[in-house]
Design a protein around this motif. Structure first.
Motif, short mmCIF file in Angstrom:
data_model
loop_
_atom_site.label_atom_id
_atom_site.label_comp_id
_atom_site.label_asym_id
_atom_site.label_seq_id
_atom_site.Cartn_x
_atom_site.Cartn_y
_atom_site.Cartn_z
N MET A 278 50.90 63.30 78.33
CA MET A 278 51.29 64.00 77.10
C MET A 278 52.77 63.86 76.83
O MET A 278 53.82 64.18 77.45
N GLY A 279 53.11 63.05 75.77
CA GLY A 279 54.38 62.97 74.97
C GLY A 279 54.86 64.29 74.48
O GLY A 279 54.12 65.23 74.26
N GLU A 280 56.32 64.29 74.23
CA GLU A 280 56.71 65.32 73.53
C GLU A 280 56.31 65.18 72.12
O GLU A 280 56.11 64.00 71.41
N ARG A 281 56.23 66.38 71.28
CA ARG A 281 55.82 66.42 70.03
C ARG A 281 56.79 65.99 68.93
O ARG A 281 57.93 66.70 69.04
N THR A 282 56.64 65.18 67.95
CA THR A 282 57.52 64.97 66.78
C THR A 282 57.05 65.11 65.47
O THR A 282 55.77 64.65 65.33
N ILE A 283 57.79 65.57 64.71
CA ILE A 283 57.19 65.61 62.98
C ILE A 283 57.83 64.79 62.41
O ILE A 283 59.02 64.58 62.19
N ILE A 284 57.16 63.90 61.77
CA ILE A 284 57.51 63.09 60.84
C ILE A 284 56.91 63.35 59.33
O ILE A 284 55.80 63.17 59.06
N PRO A 285 57.96 63.40 58.54
CA PRO A 285 57.61 63.54 57.14
C PRO A 285 57.00 62.51 56.47
O PRO A 285 57.65 61.31 56.47
N PHE A 286 56.04 62.28 55.59
CA PHE A 286 55.68 61.10 54.72
C PHE A 286 55.42 61.43 53.51
O PHE A 286 54.96 62.58 53.23
N GLY A 287 56.48 60.74 52.72
CA GLY A 287 56.41 61.26 51.28
C GLY A 287 57.55 62.26 50.84
O GLY A 287 58.05 62.57 51.97
N PRO A 288 57.58 63.08 49.70
CA PRO A 288 56.93 62.65 48.51
C PRO A 288 57.23 61.23 47.89
O PRO A 288 56.36 60.84 47.23
N GLN A 289 58.46 61.14 48.23
CA GLN A 289 58.93 59.70 47.86
C GLN A 289 58.70 58.64 48.76
O GLN A 289 59.17 58.43 49.69
N HIS A 290 57.53 57.66 48.57
CA HIS A 290 57.12 56.83 49.73
C HIS A 290 56.68 55.58 49.12
O HIS A 290 56.03 55.45 48.11
N ASP B 44 49.10 53.22 60.59
CA ASP B 44 47.83 53.22 59.96
C ASP B 44 47.45 54.17 58.68
O ASP B 44 46.80 54.36 58.11
N VAL B 45 48.66 55.22 58.78
CA VAL B 45 48.60 56.36 57.89
C VAL B 45 48.46 56.07 56.28
O VAL B 45 47.78 56.45 55.72
N PRO B 46 49.46 54.99 55.99
CA PRO B 46 49.32 54.63 54.51
C PRO B 46 47.95 54.22 54.11
O PRO B 46 47.42 54.34 53.03
N LEU B 47 47.52 53.21 55.29
CA LEU B 47 46.34 52.82 54.67
C LEU B 47 45.10 53.89 54.85
O LEU B 47 44.14 53.90 53.78
N LEU B 48 45.21 54.89 55.60
CA LEU B 48 44.16 56.12 55.64
C LEU B 48 44.29 56.95 54.44
O LEU B 48 43.51 57.22 53.79
N ALA B 49 45.67 57.08 53.89
CA ALA B 49 45.99 57.81 52.91
C ALA B 49 45.26 57.45 51.64
O ALA B 49 44.70 57.97 50.92
N LEU B 50 45.37 56.04 51.52
CA LEU B 50 44.91 55.21 50.26
C LEU B 50 43.43 55.16 50.29
O LEU B 50 42.95 54.99 49.31
N THR B 51 42.88 55.32 51.44
CA THR B 51 41.44 55.01 51.50
C THR B 51 40.53 56.14 50.79
O THR B 51 39.30 55.56 50.27
N ILE B 52 41.14 57.17 50.62
CA ILE B 52 40.49 58.14 49.83
C ILE B 52 40.44 57.90 48.24
O ILE B 52 40.18 58.73 47.57
N ASP B 53 41.38 57.04 48.07
CA ASP B 53 41.74 56.46 46.61
C ASP B 53 42.48 58.20 45.97
O ASP B 53 41.86 58.59 45.12
N PRO B 54 43.61 58.42 46.39
CA PRO B 54 44.28 59.89 45.94
C PRO B 54 44.86 59.67 44.69
O PRO B 54 45.23 58.58 44.41
N CYS B 55 44.37 60.64 43.85
CA CYS B 55 44.95 60.76 42.47
C CYS B 55 45.70 62.05 42.62
O CYS B 55 45.04 63.10 42.16
#
Lengths: 145, 359
Positions: B1-13, B342-353
């Motif tokens: 178990m590694g240490e936990r990190t929080i990475i913000p994704f967006g709002p400007q990405h 892979d997060v950008p790919l997964l976020a796009l896969t739902i076709d977010p609007c």
């Protein structure tokens, strides 16, 4: 038409737009309009950008984000507000969560009208922005290189 | 178990044209949780029904989103027409279906392009958007707008399209079909695309159903649910079957959308063949009184519109449940366990609007 030896790079942020202007900004980059052939790039990093392209109106939550991106950009910089919403709030100006155009938060140099703004209008706006950028270089006693 | 990190994704990405914010909780490169925060483009336009009369409101509702604009307008007017008991002419119904399917082709091509961009296949992105411009030209010719059309009104349509133009458009659609085939081939067979998408973000049939996924996200997991089968507009007279895939991964979602483009082109051909002549609008008298809930199939999935009138020209309440909102919960379900890259790919896969979601 102005002359700059350097191609402008853009950073785009969707404030609270309906997407219409955003996809038209993207359409400018794709084959039919293709501004990349002039070296105009849409990049994610505000520190690399000369021109800040904003679509959509301002609300309480995204005010800080717009200010943040603007502050991170290096001087001289130009702001282009795209579409009716970014210029005045547009069709949404009476909504409770819309506090007006982009110029309520940061100084805007070029306003592009339209709902949604057409790609030709957007390109025209960016070209006008180039003139402003050149003038700003001039004020600093520098020639763009 | 590694240490936990929080990475913000967006709002400007860079990968998102729209502001979506996710706090990604990481252990090394693996994601263990995602916390979304939304509200960057909330405008509050449902509340505008109290200030704009019901006919004007059709223009505002269309601007919920610039990608599904036509279908939003259609959903609104369909709801108000049902409240007021207005029967619209047959030709208007067919034209609504025609433009609805044209929106689907434009939206899916846009999505395929953004998806290609997300997995780093830029030339494919450019080609998808090149073909999409042909679709936008048809929109511009028939409605006058490229992304915002404003052709729907309570009681029918503002504009008619004559038979000759429609037949010529039928020819253009054949070209579009021909242009899409080689691109579809890349999406379905290319080795690099397969490497990125097969087995990524799997949503099983049960999960998809229980988490309330809609649209291509749901159909890619093998559930044949399509609101067009309710037979609104002219869909009752058109022949089509919901497109389904069984794998439930990113590749299956691509496959569903590619096949839906062909389906939409086929439905448009049927519309052109079967379209009756006549007027496209009826006169509407009085004000809406009562309530109604209507369901429509958007490119992103099923959207629900609720309207309540009080006998004046201003509505009491109008509400939209958009497909992206429904698909955010399945998205949060598939993100944990995947790699950060892979997060950008997964976020796009739902076709977010996001414009739709936050309104």
């Amino acid at each position: 038409m102005s002359f700059l030896p350097k191609s402008p790079w853009l950073v785009h942020y969707d404030a609270s737009s309906c997407n219409g202007c955003d996809i038209e900004v993207l359409a400018c980059l794709t084959p039919v309009y293709d501004v990349e052939r002039f070296g105009v790039l849409n990049i994610g990093n505000p520190k690399h950008a000369d021109i800040f392209v904003v679509t959509g109106s301002v609300n309480e939550q995204n005010k800080a984000v717009i200010k943040n991106i603007y502050d991170q950009m290096a001087e001289p910089k130009v702001v282009v507000a795209i579409g009716a919403c970014a210029t005045s709030g547009g069709v949404f100006r009476e909504c409770y969560n819309v506090s007006g155009g982009v110029d309520t938060v940061i100084p805007v140099d070029v306003y592009v009208p339209g709902c949604a703004a057409r790609p030709e209008a957007i390109i025209d706006g960016v070209v006008l922005g180039l003139g402003v950028l050149e003038a700003k270089y001039g004020e600093k006693g520098k020639v763009a290189s | 178990m590694g240490e936990r990190t929080i990475i913000p994704f967006g709002p400007q990405h860079p990968v998102l044209p729209e502001p979506l914010h996710l706090d990604l909780i990481l252990e090394d490169e693996k994601i263990v949780g995602a916390v979304p925060s939304i509200g960057f483009i909330h405008r509050g336009l449902e509340k505008l029904v109290e200030k704009r009369d019901f006919q004007e409101m059709a223009f505002v509702i269309e601007r919920i989103c610039g990608i599904c604009s036509f279908i939003h307008g259609q959903g609104y007017v369909q709801t108000i027409e049902a409240v007021m008991g207005v029967e619209i002419p047959e030709r208007a119904k067919y034209l609504r279906s025609f433009w609805g399917e044209l929106s689907r082709v434009h939206s899916h091509l846009l999505w395929l392009g953004l998806m290609a961009d997300a997995f780093g296949f830029e030339s494919l992105f450019m080609h998808c958007w090149r073909v999409r411009e042909k679709v936008l030209d048809i929109f511009e010719e028939t409605t006058g707008g490229r992304v915002i059309f404003s052709v729907c009104k309570v009681g029918g349509l503002w504009k008619n399209v004559d038979g000759d133009t429609l037949r010529r458009i039928g020819g253009v659609l054949k070209d579009v079909d021909k242009d899409i085939r080689p691109l579809a081939d890349v999406f379905m067979r290319d080795y690099t695309v397969q490497k990125r998408c097969v087995g990524l973000g799997v949503l099983t049939k049960e999960e998809a159903f229980q988490l309330g996924a809609v649209g291509p996200m749901l159909r890619a997991s093998g559930v044949a649910m399509d609101a067009r089968k309710l037979g609104y507009a002219a869909y009752g007279n058109l022949e089509f079957e919901p497109v389904t895939e069984n794998a439930g991964d990113c590749q299956a979602r691509i496959a569903v959308r590619v096949r839906e483009i062909y389906q939409a082109l086929d439905i448009m051909r049927q519309c052109i063949e079967k379209m009756p002549g006549g007027e496209v609008a009826t006169t509407v008298k009085g004000n809406p009184q009562g309530e109604y809930l209507s369901r429509l199939e958007q490119p992103r999935g099923e959207a629900v519109y609720y309207g309540k009138g009080n006998g004046t020209k201003y509505l009491d309440r109008f509400r939209v449940r958009t497909p992206t909102f429904a698909n955010l919960i399945p998205l949060l379900h598939i993100i944990p366990g995947c790699d950060l890259a892979d997060v950008p790919l997964l976020a796009l896969t739902i076709d977010p609007c996001i414009s739709c979601t936050e309104r």
